[in-house]
Design a protein around this motif. Structure first.
Motif: not given
Lengths: 426, 349
Positions: A221-230, A161-177
């Motif tokens: 979780l990347v897919e769920q959150s929509g975050v840009r990931a590397h 859950a912590v990871l998911l929230h981090c990814l969601e928050y990063a996605a909010t601000h378009d930050i690459t993880v």
């Protein structure tokens, strides 16, 4: 400073250029290519005949142990090493002490980088406070001060859950993880690939599932959150497969591999040589081939040095008690050229994966040499043999298995924004 | 999977004699047989009233134990004393955080005391190799157990036990039972059995106690005792550590004993004259039944006695190889610079 670079082979994969051409640099930018710029008043001319001119390399993972572990390396020593390696943009992971989990640490590192002025220095922020995997760092603030991404490295999260929230928050601000997917519970106390060499030497094995189980979760979780990931430092064949499948499904992810994993396998540890102790560990020949294939096909779009300098004492212990990591930034190009000589990669492919590929993955400028582009340039001799030893190495970390070895391929000039930061003339 | 790379022969002198004893791997069968033959001659010496020989008189041997041990350390000490060497025992407990540096510092200190041989036990795999590489080449290193990697003197005393009770190796079936994963003894035994030509080596354990691809060491895997013990000549039981019950490697001692404990009923599947071995100390009722341990098929106590002879053999061979190598090295260097007699060791020969 205006520079006329004469008669070299220009390889700029971003513009599909591979030809012998003159290059004109002024005011930090490429101003002309190929044509005879009559009005150009060169303050300096570089004869690049027989040399290769390409965009400066972009290294997505090179540790700078400052602040906290200056005996291993400093911003000054490691960015100087980067310049000698042809690296003009360096992304440093957040495992400093304190971690890069606050704007002040990120700013300190960048200030030190600017003072020394050997390369563009891009910190990667710690996604959680102290990399503890519990509390989200101020990642928007980190982005604002110049962090190009955030990462929790190979550290665990308190919960999914912590990871998911981090990814969601990063996605909010378009930050690459940046991920270095690892399941530490499967890793246990291992230090080498769980293969025949671990069995023979009685060293704790790290199964490939320590990477792939975590990678599978991270992808979902990347897919769920929509975050840009590397995804950094893939080490197994299965990981390449998982990344390729996700990319096929249209998830916007990229991946890199450490050059050592393209070169070496578990066989290197056969006599307990702790210089090959890295994490993720060197794996099987089959994994190595799959990683190369991934690079070739573009599933893996960047090759990084995964540079980890250490003081000598860090490797002076029985294998498992040594600190993992190789001082590898200055062998990035020579190792890459070895892959070219072995016909594993085309030279243009290698350069693409060292320049434009990582630039796109990390969304940083550079990696191309079109007219008007920033003049981050590497000029190297692909054939020259030279001895890597305590005198020629710039990194404070001498922990490379290639120390006191003749290696092939030498950087002759490195320029950052049109300014010469490294020069070697024989 | 690539071919297994050979370990470099840091264990041998230029002439192929033993100078360090770190692992069985890579040693030719001729050296293993020489160890066994030499040990045999020391066993016959044990019958005499004076048990000492002056082979290592004037030599200093340091027992360097970074991990607790009673049996191994004691037999090394007795062996060294029977060879007339001076023995120093150092038991050094290590804290996990500082062990790397303290190990090296400890070594440097001991080196400065002009020792001739280190007998080393350490919790990290590869520790003996590390020490052999880091200390002056004039000191012989004997591995008395490093992590999960190797325990070569234990393996050789087991080979001696097998040879004395079963004869030639080429005809034998040997089963090793229990925690193979964490066992340095098993790894060294498997290498020794292979080198000496045993055609049928079996390991019997649940999958949680087997290392990855253990077949690559040259063994056959059995998960069930009655299959694995069928018609074997030798049964080697391994000690089960209590901590294996953690982390779901095993459910309980009780279930382990049910499945893998050696009882008279299970032993019946082996050949009627099969011998039972155990590196000790045994856990009665955990991996072995009391009546099996005390039966006339058990050679567990003989093993302990052979341990002294084998360690005498290894120490005398390594010291002799080391001395020859040092003489050769200093002879080769005489032209370049004169070494003082106390630094090149000639005064002590």
């Amino acid at each position: 400073m205006s520079i006329y670079i004469k008669g070299g082979r220009l390889i700029d994969p971003a513009h599909k250029v591979d030809m012998t051409a003159d290059l004109y640099v002024a005011e930090g930018k490429v101003v002309a290519i190929g044509e005879n710029a009559k009005s150009f008043n060169a303050e300096q001319t570089i004869d690049a005949k027989g040399l290769i001119i390409c965009p400066g390399f972009i290294d997505l993972s090179a540790s700078i142990p400052e602040p906290g572990h200056e005996t291993k390396g400093t911003v000054a020593s490691e960015t100087r090493a980067a310049a000698a390696a042809g690296v003009t943009s360096l992304c440093c992971p957040p495992n400093t002490t304190p971690a890069i989990d606050s704007p002040s640490v990120a700013t300190l590192i960048q200030d030190l980088g600017r003072q020394n002025d050997f390369c563009h220095l891009y910190p990667i922020g710690a996604m959680t406070v102290g990399l503890q995997g519990a509390q989200l760092s101020e990642i928007y603030a980190l982005k604002e001060v110049g962090c190009i991404a955030v990462s929790n490295m190979r550290r665990p999260y308190q919960s999914n859950a912590v990871l998911l929230h981090c990814l969601e928050y990063a996605a909010t601000h378009d930050i690459t993880v940046f991920f270095s997917s690892t399941d530490v519970t499967l890793e246990q106390s291992g230090c080498v690939h769980d293969g025949p060499y671990a069995t023979r030497l009685g060293l704790g094995g790290i199964p490939e599932t320590a990477e792939t189980v975590a990678l599978s979760r991270d992808l979902l979780l990347v897919e769920q959150s929509g975050v840009r990931a590397h995804f950094g430092q893939l080490s197994t064949a299965r990981s390449v497969e998982l990344i390729a499948r996700a990319q096929d499904r249209g998830i916007p992810i990229t991946a890199d591999v450490a050059v050592q994993h393209l070169i070496s396998t578990e066989t290197c540890i056969h006599d307990f040589n702790a210089l090959y102790h890295i994490q993720p560990p060197l794996r099987s020949e089959q994994d190595r081939r799959a990683l190369l294939q991934g690079v070739k096909q573009g599933v893996i779009s960047a090759i990084c040095s995964y540079h980890q300098p250490h003081e000598t004492a860090a490797k002076m212990a029985p294998f498992a008690a040594t600190e993992p990591g190789i001082s590898s930034i200055e062998t990035l190009l020579p190792y890459g050229l070895e892959l070219v000589r072995n016909n594993a990669l085309e030279l243009t492919e290698l350069i693409e994966r060292l320049t434009f590929g990582p630039a796109k993955a990390a969304r940083i400028k550079g990696g191309a040499l079109g007219i008007g582009d920033i003049a981050d340039i590497c000029i190297f001799d692909p054939d020259e043999y030279w001895l890597l030893n305590e005198k020629t190495i710039f990194s404070k970390g001498h922990n490379t298995p290639l120390l006191n070895t003749e290696i092939q391929g030498r950087v002759r000039y490195t320029m950052v924004a049109g300014r010469k930061v490294h020069q070697y003339t024989n | 999977m690539g071919p297994i790379a050979e370990s470099p022969q840091i264990q041998l002198t230029d002439n192929g004699q033993l100078r360090h004893f770190l692992t069985i791997e890579g040693l030719p069968s001729s050296i293993l047989c020489e160890i066994l033959d030499t040990a045999d001659s020391f066993i016959s010496m044990e019958q005499q009233s004076v048990k000492k020989v002056p082979l290592l008189r004037g030599k200093t041997i340091v027992n360097l134990f970074f991990e607790p041990s009673t049996r191994t350390r004691t037999t090394f000490e007795i062996a060294a004393k029977r060879l007339s060497a001076d023995v120093i025992n150092l038991n050094i407990s290590t804290s996990a955080t500082t062990k790397g540096e303290s190990l090296l510092d400890t070594l440097r200190n001991l080196e400065a005391m002009a020792s001739d041989m280190f007998v080393v036990r350490h919790a990290d795999s590869g520790a003996a190799h590390f020490i052999a590489e880091q200390v002056t080449p004039k000191i012989a290193i004997i591995n008395a157990g490093d992590g999960r990697h190797a325990h070569p003197t234990q393996a050789m005393l087991d080979m001696l036990t097998i040879r004395r009770h079963k004869g030639e190796f080429e005809q034998l079936s040997v089963a090793i039972v229990g925690d193979i994963l964490h066992s340095r003894v098993a790894r060294s035994q498997i290498q020794a059995l292979n080198t000496l030509g045993v055609p049928d080596i079996r390991v019997i354990a649940p999958n949680t106690l087997l290392p990855f691809d253990v077949e690559s060491l040259g063994v056959k895997i059995y998960n069930r005792m009655i299959d694995g013990l069928a018609d074997v000549d030798t049964v080697i039981m391994l000690r089960l550590q209590n901590e294996r019950m953690q982390g779901a490697l095993l459910p309980s001692q009780h279930e382990f004993y049910q499945l893998y404990g050696l009882t008279m009923d299970k032993l019946k599947y082996a050949k009627p004259d099969a011998i039972v071995m155990h590196p000790g100390p045994i856990n009665r009722g955990v991996e072995i039944a009391s009546d099996v341990a005390d039966s006339n098929q058990s050679v567990i106590l003989n093993q302990v006695g052979y341990g002294i002879a084998v360690r005498m053999a290894v120490m005398s061979m390594a010291m002799s190889g080391q001395t020859m190598q040092n003489q050769e090295n200093s002879a080769g260097h005489n032209d370049e610079h004169l070494e003082s007699p106390d630094s090149n060791g000639t005064a002590r020969l």
